[in-house]
Design a protein around this motif. Structure first.
Motif, short mmCIF file in Angstrom:
data_model
loop_
_atom_site.label_atom_id
_atom_site.label_comp_id
_atom_site.label_asym_id
_atom_site.label_seq_id
_atom_site.Cartn_x
_atom_site.Cartn_y
_atom_site.Cartn_z
N PHE A 175 0.71 -1.30 0.15
CA PHE A 175 0.12 0.04 -0.02
C PHE A 175 0.98 1.39 -0.01
O PHE A 175 0.55 2.38 -0.23
CB PHE A 175 -0.92 0.37 1.23
CG PHE A 175 -1.83 -1.09 1.39
CD1 PHE A 175 -2.17 -1.76 2.53
CD2 PHE A 175 -2.42 -1.56 0.14
CE1 PHE A 175 -3.05 -2.70 2.79
CE2 PHE A 175 -3.31 -2.72 0.23
CZ PHE A 175 -3.55 -3.26 1.59
N GLY A 176 2.16 1.02 0.20
CA GLY A 176 3.10 2.29 0.45
C GLY A 176 3.76 2.63 1.41
O GLY A 176 4.61 3.59 1.66
N LEU A 177 3.49 1.77 2.55
CA LEU A 177 4.10 2.01 3.75
C LEU A 177 5.78 1.45 4.18
O LEU A 177 5.72 0.16 3.48
CB LEU A 177 3.13 1.50 5.08
CG LEU A 177 1.86 2.12 5.62
CD1 LEU A 177 1.29 1.26 6.38
CD2 LEU A 177 2.07 3.36 5.78
N GLY A 178 6.36 2.17 4.66
CA GLY A 178 7.78 1.60 4.77
C GLY A 178 7.84 1.12 6.12
O GLY A 178 6.77 1.02 6.79
N HIS A 179 9.13 0.79 6.67
CA HIS A 179 9.10 0.33 8.22
C HIS A 179 8.91 1.05 9.06
O HIS A 179 9.15 2.45 8.79
CB HIS A 179 10.53 -0.59 8.09
CG HIS A 179 10.45 -1.79 7.62
ND1 HIS A 179 11.72 -2.44 6.91
CD2 HIS A 179 9.46 -2.86 7.30
CE1 HIS A 179 11.47 -3.47 6.36
NE2 HIS A 179 9.94 -3.73 6.63
N SER A 180 8.50 0.87 10.35
CA SER A 180 8.31 1.70 11.50
C SER A 180 9.42 1.48 12.45
O SER A 180 9.87 0.52 12.70
CB SER A 180 7.06 1.58 12.17
OG SER A 180 6.86 2.05 13.41
N ASP A 181 9.77 2.55 13.09
CA ASP A 181 10.66 2.37 14.24
C ASP A 181 10.04 1.92 15.83
O ASP A 181 10.66 2.17 16.55
CB ASP A 181 11.81 3.42 14.39
CG ASP A 181 11.14 4.41 14.46
OD1 ASP A 181 11.91 5.50 14.36
OD2 ASP A 181 10.12 4.76 14.66
N VAL A 182 8.73 1.96 15.56
CA VAL A 182 7.92 1.76 16.90
C VAL A 182 7.85 0.18 16.92
O VAL A 182 7.42 -0.57 16.42
CB VAL A 182 6.35 2.20 16.53
CG1 VAL A 182 5.47 1.67 17.70
CG2 VAL A 182 6.74 3.64 16.28
N GLU A 183 8.51 -0.15 18.16
CA GLU A 183 8.40 -1.57 18.46
C GLU A 183 6.99 -1.99 18.54
O GLU A 183 6.46 -1.30 19.33
CB GLU A 183 9.38 -1.79 19.66
CG GLU A 183 9.61 -3.44 19.96
CD GLU A 183 10.91 -3.75 20.44
OE1 GLU A 183 11.84 -2.73 20.57
OE2 GLU A 183 11.10 -4.78 20.78
N GLY A 184 6.69 -3.24 18.14
CA GLY A 184 5.26 -3.49 18.47
C GLY A 184 4.47 -3.08 17.26
O GLY A 184 3.42 -3.72 16.72
N ALA A 185 4.80 -2.30 16.59
CA ALA A 185 3.91 -1.91 15.22
C ALA A 185 4.25 -3.18 14.06
O ALA A 185 5.13 -3.88 14.12
CB ALA A 185 4.72 -0.74 14.59
N LEU A 186 3.09 -3.45 13.37
CA LEU A 186 3.08 -4.30 12.29
C LEU A 186 4.12 -3.92 11.39
O LEU A 186 4.79 -5.00 10.78
CB LEU A 186 1.80 -4.39 11.66
CG LEU A 186 1.57 -5.44 10.54
CD1 LEU A 186 1.89 -6.76 10.81
CD2 LEU A 186 0.42 -5.37 9.92
N MET A 187 4.45 -2.80 11.07
CA MET A 187 5.48 -2.55 10.25
C MET A 187 7.00 -2.23 10.65
O MET A 187 7.76 -1.93 10.07
CB MET A 187 5.17 -1.15 9.31
CG MET A 187 3.86 -1.23 8.54
SD MET A 187 3.78 -2.80 7.44
CE MET A 187 5.01 -2.54 6.32
#
Ligand SMILES: CC(C)C[C@H](C(=O)NO)C(=O)N[C@@H](CC(N)=O)C(=O)NCc1cccc(N)c1
Ligand SMILES: [Ca+2]
Ligand SMILES: [Zn+2]
Ligand SMILES: [Zn+2]
Length: 158
Positions: free
Chosen positions: A120-132
């Motif tokens: 869908f266009g989302l990159g990786h997240s640095d929030v631990e616990g995030a799906l991304m």
């Protein structure tokens, strides 16, 4: 433009995982799309006509034709990858022990949901616990999309 220009999207299975039944794969993929569709005006339908498909889902091993640097790496390591809009390819490393509704192996539903985030266009997240978050963190029963991911998808398609 890393967004889909249409919201009614179709997906096509090129093949299925050797580890699961077709019904188990279809159910996991459908639920992975639904997880996002609950938070964005996106709708998804399976099609058996590849020319009509926005997303193409396949299970591959090793070098599978999208460049040597995209080759899969056997068990663990890279579990799957997906390409940004409007490419729509999502590839799963079928040397992983994909499972459904189990704490063993690698949960296909969770991995698919992560890959669709990329698609869908989302990159990786640095929030631990995030799906991304870049790292698979195991199967969670009755999984709900974490807040960070809801914000991500709503910033793009809300
Ligand atoms: C550089 C990328 C091609 C890495 C690749 C990935 O992020 N695919 O989306 C990948 O498979 N990363 C592994 C890293 C790992 N072995 O944990 C992963 O499981 N990512 C998918 C994933 C699945 C579910 C949840 C999360 N957070 C991440
Ligand atoms: Ca792998
Ligand atoms: Zn690939
Ligand atoms: Zn990823």
């Amino acid at each position: 433009q890393y967004l889909w220009s249409r919201m009614d999207l179709k997906y096509y299975f090129e093949n299925f995982s050797v580890h699961l039944t077709r019904a188990e794969v279809r159910d996991a993929i459908e639920r992975a799309f639904e997880l996002w569709a609950r938070h964005a005006p996106l709708t998804f339908r399976e099609t058996d006509d590849s020319s009509q498909a926005d997303f193409t889902i396949s299970f591959n091993t090793g070098d599978h034709g999208d460049g040597a640097h995209n080759a899969f790496d056997g068990p663990r390591g890279t579990l799957a990858h997906a390409f940004y809009p409007e490419d729509g390819r999502a590839h799963f490393d079928d040397e992983e022990d994909f499972t459904v509704r189990s704490y063993n192996g690698i949960n296909l539903y969770i991995v698919a949901a992560h890959e669709f985030g990329h698609a869908f266009g989302l990159g990786h997240s640095d929030v631990e616990g995030a799906l991304m978050y870049p790292w698979y963190q195991g199967y969670v029963e009755n999984y709900e999309l974490p807040e960070d991911d809801i914000q991500g998808i709503q910033q793009m398609y809300g």
